[in-house]
Design a protein around this motif. Structure first.
Motif, mmCIF file in Angstrom:
data_model
loop_
_atom_site.group_PDB
_atom_site.id
_atom_site.type_symbol
_atom_site.label_atom_id
_atom_site.label_comp_id
_atom_site.label_asym_id
_atom_site.label_seq_id
_atom_site.Cartn_x
_atom_site.Cartn_y
_atom_site.Cartn_z
ATOM 1 N N UNK A 25 12.699 26.167 69.401
ATOM 2 C CA UNK A 25 11.944 27.221 68.541
ATOM 3 C C UNK A 25 10.697 27.314 68.860
ATOM 4 N N UNK A 26 9.786 26.898 68.344
ATOM 5 C CA UNK A 26 8.255 27.164 68.733
ATOM 6 C C UNK A 26 7.321 25.525 68.937
ATOM 7 N N UNK A 27 8.386 24.619 69.147
ATOM 8 C CA UNK A 27 7.483 23.253 69.351
ATOM 9 C C UNK A 27 6.491 23.376 70.481
ATOM 10 N N UNK A 28 6.720 24.460 71.454
ATOM 11 C CA UNK A 28 5.959 24.507 72.416
ATOM 12 C C UNK A 28 5.660 25.992 72.628
ATOM 13 N N UNK A 29 4.545 26.222 73.255
ATOM 14 C CA UNK A 29 4.327 27.628 73.609
ATOM 15 C C UNK A 29 5.391 28.366 74.547
ATOM 16 N N UNK A 30 5.468 29.591 74.108
ATOM 17 C CA UNK A 30 6.751 30.269 74.890
ATOM 18 C C UNK A 30 7.280 31.695 73.931
ATOM 19 N N UNK A 31 7.832 31.301 72.993
ATOM 20 C CA UNK A 31 8.310 32.379 72.038
ATOM 21 C C UNK A 31 7.429 33.116 71.156
ATOM 22 N N UNK A 32 7.511 34.542 71.305
ATOM 23 C CA UNK A 32 6.664 35.363 70.639
ATOM 24 C C UNK A 32 7.320 35.951 69.530
ATOM 25 N N UNK A 33 6.799 35.403 68.443
ATOM 26 C CA UNK A 33 7.359 35.940 67.120
ATOM 27 C C UNK A 33 7.154 37.354 66.830
ATOM 28 N N UNK A 34 8.110 38.280 66.359
ATOM 29 C CA UNK A 34 7.788 39.558 66.042
ATOM 30 C C UNK A 34 8.002 39.809 64.802
ATOM 31 N N UNK A 35 9.397 39.634 64.244
ATOM 32 C CA UNK A 35 9.620 39.673 62.828
ATOM 33 C C UNK A 35 8.886 38.980 61.884
ATOM 34 N N UNK A 36 8.467 39.683 60.713
ATOM 35 C CA UNK A 36 7.831 38.942 59.696
ATOM 36 C C UNK A 36 8.758 38.097 58.664
ATOM 37 N N UNK A 37 9.821 38.298 58.573
ATOM 38 C CA UNK A 37 10.728 37.680 57.627
ATOM 39 C C UNK A 37 11.664 36.771 58.283
ATOM 40 N N UNK A 38 12.096 36.858 59.298
ATOM 41 C CA UNK A 38 13.072 35.883 60.022
ATOM 42 C C UNK A 38 12.504 35.247 61.149
ATOM 43 N N UNK A 39 12.765 33.924 61.194
ATOM 44 C CA UNK A 39 12.093 33.227 62.398
ATOM 45 C C UNK A 39 12.914 32.119 62.886
ATOM 46 N N UNK A 40 12.557 31.581 63.840
ATOM 47 C CA UNK A 40 13.301 30.624 64.295
ATOM 48 C C UNK A 40 12.945 29.252 63.726
ATOM 49 N N UNK A 41 14.338 28.724 63.437
ATOM 50 C CA UNK A 41 14.091 27.374 62.748
ATOM 51 C C UNK A 41 14.475 27.595 60.889
ATOM 52 N N UNK A 42 14.660 28.833 60.811
ATOM 53 C CA UNK A 42 14.850 29.252 59.187
ATOM 54 C C UNK A 42 16.540 28.820 59.231
ATOM 55 N N UNK A 43 16.891 28.462 57.942
ATOM 56 C CA UNK A 43 18.214 27.821 57.603
ATOM 57 C C UNK A 43 19.290 28.995 56.875
ATOM 58 N N UNK A 44 20.417 29.029 57.111
ATOM 59 C CA UNK A 44 21.393 29.834 56.550
ATOM 60 C C UNK A 44 21.929 29.310 55.315
ATOM 61 N N UNK A 45 21.424 30.098 54.373
ATOM 62 C CA UNK A 45 21.848 29.745 52.576
ATOM 63 C C UNK A 45 23.489 29.357 52.553
ATOM 64 N N UNK A 46 24.155 30.118 53.295
ATOM 65 C CA UNK A 46 25.869 29.903 53.043
ATOM 66 C C UNK A 46 26.377 29.900 54.457
ATOM 67 N N UNK A 47 27.329 29.138 54.416
ATOM 68 C CA UNK A 47 28.104 28.571 55.937
ATOM 69 C C UNK A 47 29.555 28.903 55.496
ATOM 70 N N UNK A 48 30.417 28.777 56.463
ATOM 71 C CA UNK A 48 31.816 28.924 56.461
ATOM 72 C C UNK A 48 32.438 27.857 55.968
ATOM 73 N N UNK A 49 33.486 27.933 55.239
ATOM 74 C CA UNK A 49 34.689 26.958 54.826
ATOM 75 C C UNK A 49 35.888 27.022 55.479
ATOM 76 N N UNK A 50 36.544 25.937 55.857
ATOM 77 C CA UNK A 50 37.561 25.770 56.534
ATOM 78 C C UNK A 50 38.825 26.720 55.629
ATOM 79 N N UNK A 51 39.311 27.653 56.241
ATOM 80 C CA UNK A 51 40.233 28.460 55.686
ATOM 81 C C UNK A 51 39.782 29.645 54.882
ATOM 82 N N UNK A 52 38.611 29.766 54.995
ATOM 83 C CA UNK A 52 37.900 30.776 54.325
ATOM 84 C C UNK A 52 37.137 30.508 52.989
#
Length: 220
Positions: free
Chosen positions: A59-86
């Motif tokens: 992510x941004x633990x060191x210099x390099x990545x240039x963040x552009x989007x104001x809402x989504x960012x590296x390190x953000x989490x997904x509120x829902x994930x898949x379940x086996x079988x759907x």
């Protein structure tokens, strides 16, 4: 995930260069309690220009990545994930090079999150390898965590981790699905994890399925 020092991830990547000086960018999702302090599934990216010897980070633990989007960012989490079988949750993740600036853009869904400047790299003016797959890590001598859904691929995408419709762009910016003749699969312990590539056919754009339960004898 039972231990803070474990991590399990799925990502796409591009790279170029010999092993000792590999230039590489990865983007995908991972579960990494030591990094985030939780067991949620996070969106992440990494980079290196020397195979992670002295350069690169999450992510941004060191210099390099240039963040552009104001809402989504590296390190953000997904509120829902898949379940086996759907039900299944999907996200479109891509790494794309700007043909003019040669910067490498990271996108999730249809949103460009930001980019890695071309100046970071020594031999990633273009990529000679693109890949899709999973990876886990644990302390030496400790059990390896599950990968993907924790189940081996069986040809049914509701049972394992997968990449649907994998594609790459060539130098002319045309997009195509990898031909099985020029692809190869790799796993370092097929008792713990496997990966299969199901090639395209009429009505099916192809898929990479991966994953497995991990365990105590998965190697170092």
């Amino acid at each position: 995930m039972t231990e803070n020092n474990q991590s399990s991830m799925a990502h796409v990547w591009v790279e170029n260069g010999p092993l000792e000086s590999t230039n590489k960018i990865t983007a995908g999702w991972h579960v990494f309690p030591h990094l985030y302090g939780d067991s949620k599934t996070h969106f992440y990216a990494t980079w290196t220009k020397d195979n992670y010897k002295k350069t690169g980070c999450y992510n941004v633990q060191c210099p390099g990545f240039v963040q552009i989007d104001r809402k989504n960012h590296l390190g953000s989490y997904f509120p829902t994930t898949s379940i086996y079988g759907g039900p299944i949750q999907e996200v479109l993740i891509s790494i794309t090079q700007d043909p003019k600036t040669k910067n490498w853009w990271i996108a999730a869904g249809n949103t460009n999150i930001g980019y890695y400047p071309a100046a970071l790299f020594s031999n990633l003016g273009s990529a000679d390898t693109a890949g899709w797959g999973g990876r886990t890590q644990a302390n030496l001598g400790r059990a390896s965590p599950p990968m993907g859904s924790g189940h081996f691929p069986d040809g049914n995408s509701i049972h394992s981790g997968y990449f649907r419709s994998p594609s790459v762009q060539d130098n002319s910016r045309e997009e195509f699905t990898p031909n099985p003749i020029i692809t190869k699969s790799f796993t370092d312990n097929s008792d713990c994890y496997t990966i299969d590539y199901y090639e395209p056919k009429v009505g099916f754009a192809g898929a990479v399925e991966f994953g497995g339960p991990g365990g105590a004898n998965c190697g170092d």
